[in-house]
Design a protein around this motif. Structure first.
Motif, PDB file in Angstrom:
ATOM      1  N   PHE A 235      93.035  92.910 116.174  1.00  0.00           N
ATOM      2  CA  PHE A 235      92.544  92.534 114.851  1.00  0.00           C
ATOM      3  C   PHE A 235      92.204  91.064 114.699  1.00  0.00           C
ATOM      4  O   PHE A 235      91.942  90.598 113.604  1.00  0.00           O
ATOM      5  CB  PHE A 235      93.521  92.957 113.733  1.00  0.00           C
ATOM      6  CG  PHE A 235      93.678  94.437 113.623  1.00  0.00           C
ATOM      7  CD1 PHE A 235      92.610  95.216 113.229  1.00  0.00           C
ATOM      8  CD2 PHE A 235      94.866  95.060 113.939  1.00  0.00           C
ATOM      9  CE1 PHE A 235      92.739  96.593 113.130  1.00  0.00           C
ATOM     10  CE2 PHE A 235      95.007  96.431 113.856  1.00  0.00           C
ATOM     11  CZ  PHE A 235      93.934  97.200 113.443  1.00  0.00           C
ATOM     12  N   PHE A 236      92.242  90.313 115.825  1.00  0.00           N
ATOM     13  CA  PHE A 236      91.882  88.900 115.686  1.00  0.00           C
ATOM     14  C   PHE A 236      90.365  88.775 115.574  1.00  0.00           C
ATOM     15  O   PHE A 236      89.619  89.329 116.371  1.00  0.00           O
ATOM     16  CB  PHE A 236      92.369  88.067 116.877  1.00  0.00           C
ATOM     17  CG  PHE A 236      91.947  86.631 116.747  1.00  0.00           C
ATOM     18  CD1 PHE A 236      92.701  85.737 116.007  1.00  0.00           C
ATOM     19  CD2 PHE A 236      90.755  86.182 117.313  1.00  0.00           C
ATOM     20  CE1 PHE A 236      92.292  84.422 115.845  1.00  0.00           C
ATOM     21  CE2 PHE A 236      90.339  84.876 117.157  1.00  0.00           C
ATOM     22  CZ  PHE A 236      91.103  83.994 116.423  1.00  0.00           C
ATOM     23  N   ARG A 237      89.928  88.045 114.552  1.00  0.00           N
ATOM     24  CA  ARG A 237      88.498  87.761 114.408  1.00  0.00           C
ATOM     25  C   ARG A 237      88.360  86.315 113.986  1.00  0.00           C
ATOM     26  O   ARG A 237      89.135  85.825 113.166  1.00  0.00           O
ATOM     27  CB  ARG A 237      87.872  88.680 113.355  1.00  0.00           C
ATOM     28  CG  ARG A 237      88.137  90.151 113.669  1.00  0.00           C
ATOM     29  CD  ARG A 237      87.512  91.061 112.663  1.00  0.00           C
ATOM     30  NE  ARG A 237      86.077  91.096 112.904  1.00  0.00           N
ATOM     31  CZ  ARG A 237      85.214  91.515 111.991  1.00  0.00           C
ATOM     32  NH1 ARG A 237      85.633  91.858 110.804  1.00  0.00           N
ATOM     33  NH2 ARG A 237      83.935  91.544 112.264  1.00  0.00           N
ATOM     34  N   GLY A 247      82.416  94.440 112.932  1.00  0.00           N
ATOM     35  CA  GLY A 247      83.454  94.580 113.956  1.00  0.00           C
ATOM     36  C   GLY A 247      84.766  95.110 113.415  1.00  0.00           C
ATOM     37  O   GLY A 247      84.949  95.292 112.221  1.00  0.00           O
ATOM     38  N   THR A 248      85.683  95.361 114.351  1.00  0.00           N
ATOM     39  CA  THR A 248      87.003  95.832 113.951  1.00  0.00           C
ATOM     40  C   THR A 248      88.089  94.869 114.408  1.00  0.00           C
ATOM     41  O   THR A 248      89.226  94.973 113.972  1.00  0.00           O
ATOM     42  CB  THR A 248      87.299  97.200 114.590  1.00  0.00           C
ATOM     43  OG1 THR A 248      87.284  97.027 116.024  1.00  0.00           O
ATOM     44  CG2 THR A 248      86.287  98.235 114.206  1.00  0.00           C
ATOM     45  N   GLY A 249      87.726  93.950 115.310  1.00  0.00           N
ATOM     46  CA  GLY A 249      88.734  93.039 115.848  1.00  0.00           C
ATOM     47  C   GLY A 249      89.601  93.713 116.906  1.00  0.00           C
ATOM     48  O   GLY A 249      90.617  93.174 117.328  1.00  0.00           O
ATOM     49  N   THR A 277      81.583  83.043 128.617  1.00  0.00           N
ATOM     50  CA  THR A 277      81.604  83.970 129.752  1.00  0.00           C
ATOM     51  C   THR A 277      82.973  84.626 129.826  1.00  0.00           C
ATOM     52  O   THR A 277      83.991  83.936 129.921  1.00  0.00           O
ATOM     53  CB  THR A 277      81.313  83.231 131.073  1.00  0.00           C
ATOM     54  OG1 THR A 277      79.999  82.692 131.007  1.00  0.00           O
ATOM     55  CG2 THR A 277      81.405  84.174 132.273  1.00  0.00           C
ATOM     56  N   PHE A 278      82.990  85.957 129.722  1.00  0.00           N
ATOM     57  CA  PHE A 278      84.223  86.707 129.965  1.00  0.00           C
ATOM     58  C   PHE A 278      84.193  87.118 131.425  1.00  0.00           C
ATOM     59  O   PHE A 278      83.139  87.517 131.931  1.00  0.00           O
ATOM     60  CB  PHE A 278      84.273  87.951 129.064  1.00  0.00           C
ATOM     61  CG  PHE A 278      84.616  87.618 127.639  1.00  0.00           C
ATOM     62  CD1 PHE A 278      85.935  87.550 127.225  1.00  0.00           C
ATOM     63  CD2 PHE A 278      83.613  87.352 126.718  1.00  0.00           C
ATOM     64  CE1 PHE A 278      86.261  87.224 125.912  1.00  0.00           C
ATOM     65  CE2 PHE A 278      83.925  87.023 125.406  1.00  0.00           C
ATOM     66  CZ  PHE A 278      85.249  86.962 125.007  1.00  0.00           C
ATOM     67  N   TRP A 279      85.329  87.001 132.118  1.00  0.00           N
ATOM     68  CA  TRP A 279      85.333  87.372 133.541  1.00  0.00           C
ATOM     69  C   TRP A 279      86.659  87.992 133.960  1.00  0.00           C
ATOM     70  O   TRP A 279      87.704  87.741 133.352  1.00  0.00           O
ATOM     71  CB  TRP A 279      84.991  86.171 134.423  1.00  0.00           C
ATOM     72  CG  TRP A 279      85.917  84.990 134.280  1.00  0.00           C
ATOM     73  CD1 TRP A 279      85.838  84.010 133.332  1.00  0.00           C
ATOM     74  CD2 TRP A 279      87.037  84.663 135.103  1.00  0.00           C
ATOM     75  NE1 TRP A 279      86.835  83.101 133.509  1.00  0.00           N
ATOM     76  CE2 TRP A 279      87.588  83.472 134.596  1.00  0.00           C
ATOM     77  CE3 TRP A 279      87.634  85.256 136.222  1.00  0.00           C
ATOM     78  CZ2 TRP A 279      88.706  82.856 135.167  1.00  0.00           C
ATOM     79  CZ3 TRP A 279      88.740  84.647 136.792  1.00  0.00           C
ATOM     80  CH2 TRP A 279      89.253  83.462 136.270  1.00  0.00           C
TER      81      TRP A 279
END
Ligand code: ADP
Length: 299
Positions: A235-237, A247-249, A277-279
């Motif tokens: 739930f973090f946004r 979104g839903t977080g 960048t997510f890796w």
């Protein structure tokens, strides 16, 4: 926290002894707390769209005749959007709880080109509409990884979906996969966007597995350093962003969970105004190295 259990034998006249067990229940208490926190967050998140839907329907029902046709249509559209949001929330919560209750997945050899292609096919139209270039960089002859096809597809879908959401027109989103060996150093030099730090390239782990690195990179709005630490939490946004309804977080906590199921960890590098960048790394599939074999080697 400590749980003290004392067993007193009072069935006989003379007490012969006392058995006492000392148990550290810190972890258990933490898990219970996290669970009730989750339930209260979910209830709160579900209540908001439900309340909105009910209010709009009630207003239409009671005062519909006083409203213009445009107003009525707007109310219905809002109620419809809120219903979609509710559906997304319920789906995400179900995905997350399914993930948490399953311990063992059937891992197999996954040719990453396939879920990557499938993800890009899903988003190609959306990217074109937004004027974003979608790039696919899969190293030729990439060996298959040890993984779960559907779960990995969900990771790519969530990450690329986010990348497109938070990138402006004219930007780029890339999905890359390469073997962590000497090619990784070249990749670092060639890449046009933010890259994981080169010292994070471990080619072989303690169990003798080689790794494939996967990156989902965008040239979007980025994430402040202060927000990065909590980004994978449920739930973090990020506050003050105009994405209240979409979104839903939960997307990134699903990503983290799936990657952890693959005995790996999700990371990110980000710079506000430059991109994100997510890796993560996945083990290269080895003949005979099923999930059981991995568990055996880990002992
Ligand atoms: P959501 O459903 O809100 O997208 P996620 O868990 O997927 O939930 O993401 C959490 C928050 O992280 C998002 O609301 C957004 O603020 C931020 N975020 C995720 N991906 C990116 C990205 N590629 N660029 C910038 N911000 C991002």
């Amino acid at each position: 926290r400590i749980l003290l259990t004392t067993v007193l034998d009072v069935s006989r006249e003379n007490v012969k002894g006392i058995a006492m067990t000392v148990q550290d229940i810190t972890r258990e208490a933490e898990l219970n707390e996290a669970k009730s926190q989750f339930i209260s967050n979910v209830s709160h998140e579900l209540r908001t769209p439900l309340f909105n839907i009910k209010s709009f329907i009630e207003t239409l029902h009671e005062y519909g005749e006083d409203l213009s046709l445009d107003e009525q249509r707007e109310f219905l559209e809002t109620a419809n959007r809120e219903t979609d949001r509710l559906t997304r929330l319920v789906n995400d919560v179900l995905d997350l709880s399914k993930l948490e209750s399953f311990k063992l997945y059937n891992f197999e050899a996954v040719d990453l080109a396939q879920p990557i292609e499938q993800t890009l096919r899903t988003y190609r139209l959306n990217a074109r509409d937004k004027g974003i270039e979608l790039i696919q960089e899969i190293e030729p002859n990439l060996p298959p990884v040890l993984g779960h096809y559907d779960l990995l597809l969900q990771v790519f879908t969530n990450l690329v979906g986010n990348a497109l959401k938070f990138t402006e027109t004219g930007g780029k989103v890339a999905l890359r996969a390469y073997l962590l060996d000497s090619a990784a150093q070249n990749h670092q030099a060639k890449s046009p966007f933010l890259c994981p730090p080169p010292e994070s390239c471990v080619t072989e782990d303690a169990l003798g597995f080689r790794h494939v690195r996967i990156e989902v990179a965008d040239t979007g709005i980025g994430i402040d350093t202060d927000d990065q630490y909590a980004i994978f939490d449920r739930f973090f946004r990020v506050e003050n962003r105009v994405h209240t309804l979409e979104g839903t977080g939960l997307g990134l906590s699903i990503v983290r969970n799936i990657i952890e199921k693959h005995s790996s960890r999700a990371h990110l590098v980000s710079e506000p105004g430059v991109g994100t960048t997510f890796w993560f790394d996945l083990r290269v599939f080895q003949e005979g190295a099923s999930a059981d074999e991995v568990a055996r080697r880990a002992q």
